[in-house]
Design a protein around this motif. Structure first.
Motif, short mmCIF file in Angstrom:
data_model
loop_
_atom_site.label_atom_id
_atom_site.label_comp_id
_atom_site.label_asym_id
_atom_site.label_seq_id
_atom_site.Cartn_x
_atom_site.Cartn_y
_atom_site.Cartn_z
N ASP A 189 43.93 102.44 120.80
CA ASP A 189 44.77 102.82 121.93
C ASP A 189 45.22 101.59 122.71
O ASP A 189 46.36 101.52 123.20
CB ASP A 189 44.01 103.76 122.86
CG ASP A 189 43.79 105.14 122.25
OD1 ASP A 189 44.52 105.47 121.30
OD2 ASP A 189 42.90 105.86 122.71
N ASP A 190 44.33 100.60 122.84
CA ASP A 190 44.64 99.40 123.60
C ASP A 190 45.76 98.60 122.94
O ASP A 190 46.72 98.19 123.61
CB ASP A 190 43.37 98.53 123.72
CG ASP A 190 43.61 97.28 124.54
OD1 ASP A 190 44.16 97.37 125.64
OD2 ASP A 190 43.26 96.18 124.05
N VAL B 239 54.37 107.08 124.68
CA VAL B 239 55.19 106.04 125.31
C VAL B 239 56.64 106.49 125.45
O VAL B 239 57.25 106.30 126.50
CB VAL B 239 55.12 104.69 124.57
CG1 VAL B 239 55.97 103.65 125.27
CG2 VAL B 239 53.68 104.20 124.45
N THR C 2 49.12 100.45 123.20
CA THR C 2 49.71 100.29 124.54
C THR C 2 50.32 98.91 124.71
O THR C 2 51.42 98.76 125.25
CB THR C 2 48.66 100.56 125.62
OG1 THR C 2 48.17 101.90 125.48
CG2 THR C 2 49.24 100.38 127.01
N PHE D 286 54.26 99.32 124.78
CA PHE D 286 54.57 99.43 126.20
C PHE D 286 54.61 98.06 126.88
O PHE D 286 55.64 97.65 127.42
CB PHE D 286 53.57 100.33 126.92
CG PHE D 286 53.81 100.46 128.40
CD1 PHE D 286 54.76 101.34 128.88
CD2 PHE D 286 53.11 99.68 129.30
CE1 PHE D 286 55.01 101.46 130.24
CE2 PHE D 286 53.33 99.78 130.67
CZ PHE D 286 54.30 100.67 131.14
N GLN D 287 53.49 97.32 126.84
CA GLN D 287 53.38 96.09 127.61
C GLN D 287 54.38 95.03 127.15
O GLN D 287 55.02 94.37 127.97
CB GLN D 287 51.96 95.53 127.54
CG GLN D 287 51.73 94.33 128.48
CD GLN D 287 51.94 94.71 129.94
OE1 GLN D 287 51.32 95.64 130.43
NE2 GLN D 287 52.82 93.99 130.63
N ARG E 254 51.05 109.80 126.11
CA ARG E 254 50.33 109.29 124.93
C ARG E 254 51.27 108.59 123.96
O ARG E 254 50.87 107.69 123.26
CB ARG E 254 49.62 110.45 124.21
CG ARG E 254 48.41 110.99 124.94
CD ARG E 254 47.73 112.11 124.15
NE ARG E 254 48.47 113.37 124.19
CZ ARG E 254 49.11 113.90 123.18
NH1 ARG E 254 49.16 113.28 122.02
NH2 ARG E 254 49.75 115.05 123.30
#
Length: 394
Positions: free
Chosen positions: A375-376, A321, A379, A383-384, A319
């Motif tokens: 959340d999107d 990262v 992320t 992360f991305q 959750r």
């Protein structure tokens, strides 16, 4: 701040629409001059394309800095510092650092340890009165190291009760003691030194320890870090009217429909009101100076203590990262590369400050849209984007 549970979001959505009046609006000068000579960098086109893609799809504005020992320094920006004023983002714009504040505070604590003014095994009660420690979960068992590693068992301040109170009065400037009232007399989440529970209360308490030893934590930040490193674009916001020129406006997509609303007033209220948890605004080049100085032993001689990471349970790391936490530093592993630094996650901003000790690479990414509620988006940002940067670098 840690990630909010979904039910808190509904409270915030309702209250944000009614909490601020025109009289509360803050004037921000978003203009800042910037010299940027990164066009000849071998990866300039790839990095710029990455920023442009993200500001086209999901983010209002973004600044990035990648410092590579052989390829050199690249700085770039995309999108807007202010939609309303039609001011394009540039690499020198100032952003909210959010929880990157924790690394600054941990740095000062470790300096005090090296100066024999503090010991990591000292109890919190050696520095703060029973009026505080007696009311904290595990309060009289906690030591300085537990606070630095989030292993105190103290719940986070920023749960539903606080969020409701804050957005009913979003311009209130809290004292640290007032913030701690939200965790007083609560049940501990675990015994001391047994489990990791990220809590802003831990670093609010460390801020009070610095106050006890140094007299003024803001002056300690300025003299020990800002001035020592010559961070001319780094500030601690002490009240909502003390806004440096070049600070980017803040935005959020309340209904997740691509319609960005300016929430600068509320973001600045968060930064100035939550003392001990927030307050630093800075830019990419200054964050690079800070994390590299820390990594190279220029601020703390024994950085290995801060990077002695406790591995996080899989349910937490999936959750959050990051996969480990040291002393005011996160460990991040995306595509096999290991970085350390910290993230900042806020209602009108997001910040990434990372250093790769094996390859001597620094990555800073800053945005002026919220990374807190979706959340999107969280992320994509934490992360991305890092994964895409690693793909270009390696």
């Amino acid at each position: 701040m840690k990630f909010l549970k979904s039910y808190i979001l509904f409270i915030v959505l309702a209250l944000l629409n009614t909490s601020c009046s025109k009289d509360d609006e803050i004037t921000v000068n978003n203009e800042i001059e910037c010299m940027n000579n990164s066009q000849d960098h071998p990866n300039a086109m790839s990095f710029q394309a990455l920023l442009d893609k993200n500001t086209t799809d999901d983010f209002v504005g973004m600044t990035a800095l990648i410092d590579h020992p052989t390829d050199g320094l690249w700085m770039g920006a995309s999108g807007y510092a202010s939609i309303e004023e039609n001011i394009k983002m540039n690499p020198c714009h100032i952003h909210q650092a959010a929880s990157i504040y924790k690394t600054f505070i941990a740095t000062i604590i470790m300096q005090l340890v090296e100066e024999d003014k503090i010991n990591l095994t000292d109890k919190l009660s050696d520095y703060l009165s029973g009026n505080i420690t007696d009311k904290l979960p595990n309060g009289n068992s906690i030591n300085i190291k537990n606070l630095l590693q989030h292993r105190t068992g103290i719940p986070d301040i920023f749960e539903a009760e606080f969020v409701t109170d804050f957005f009913n009065n979003p311009t209130k400037q809290y004292t640290i003691e007032e913030l701690l009232e939200y965790v007083y007399n609560k049940d501990p989440l675990s015994n001391v030194d047994t489990e990791f529970h990220y809590s802003d209360a831990n670093f609010s308490l460390l801020t009070l320890v610095i106050e006890h030893v140094e007299g003024d934590f803001v002056q300690a930040l300025k003299s020990r870090v800002f001035e020592h490193l010559g961070l001319e674009y780094t500030y601690f916001l002490e009240d909502k009217n003390q806004i440096p020129p070049g600070l980017a406006d803040n935005y959020w997509d309340q209904f997740n429909n691509g319609n960005f609303e300016n929430n600068t007033d509320t973001q600045i209220a968060v930064a100035t009101g939550l003392r001990g948890s927030e307050g630093i605004v800075t830019n990419a080049s200054n964050l690079k100076i800070f994390i590299k100085a820390l990594a190279k032993g220029e601020l703390v001689t024994n950085i290995s203590l801060m990077t002695d990471f406790i591995e996080l349970p899989e349910d937490v790391s999936s959750r959050a990262v990051y996969s480990g936490y040291g002393m005011g530093l996160m460990k991040v592993q995306i595509s096999g590369e290991e970085w350390f630094g910290h993230f900042g996650n806020q209602i009108g901003s997001g910040a990434i400050m990372l250093y790769n000790p094996d390859k001597d690479i620094t990555v800073i990414v800053l945005t002026n849209r919220e990374t807190f509620f979706s959340d999107d988006i969280r992320t994509k940002f934490f992360f991305q984007i890092l994964q895409d940067i690693e793909t270009i670098l390696f």
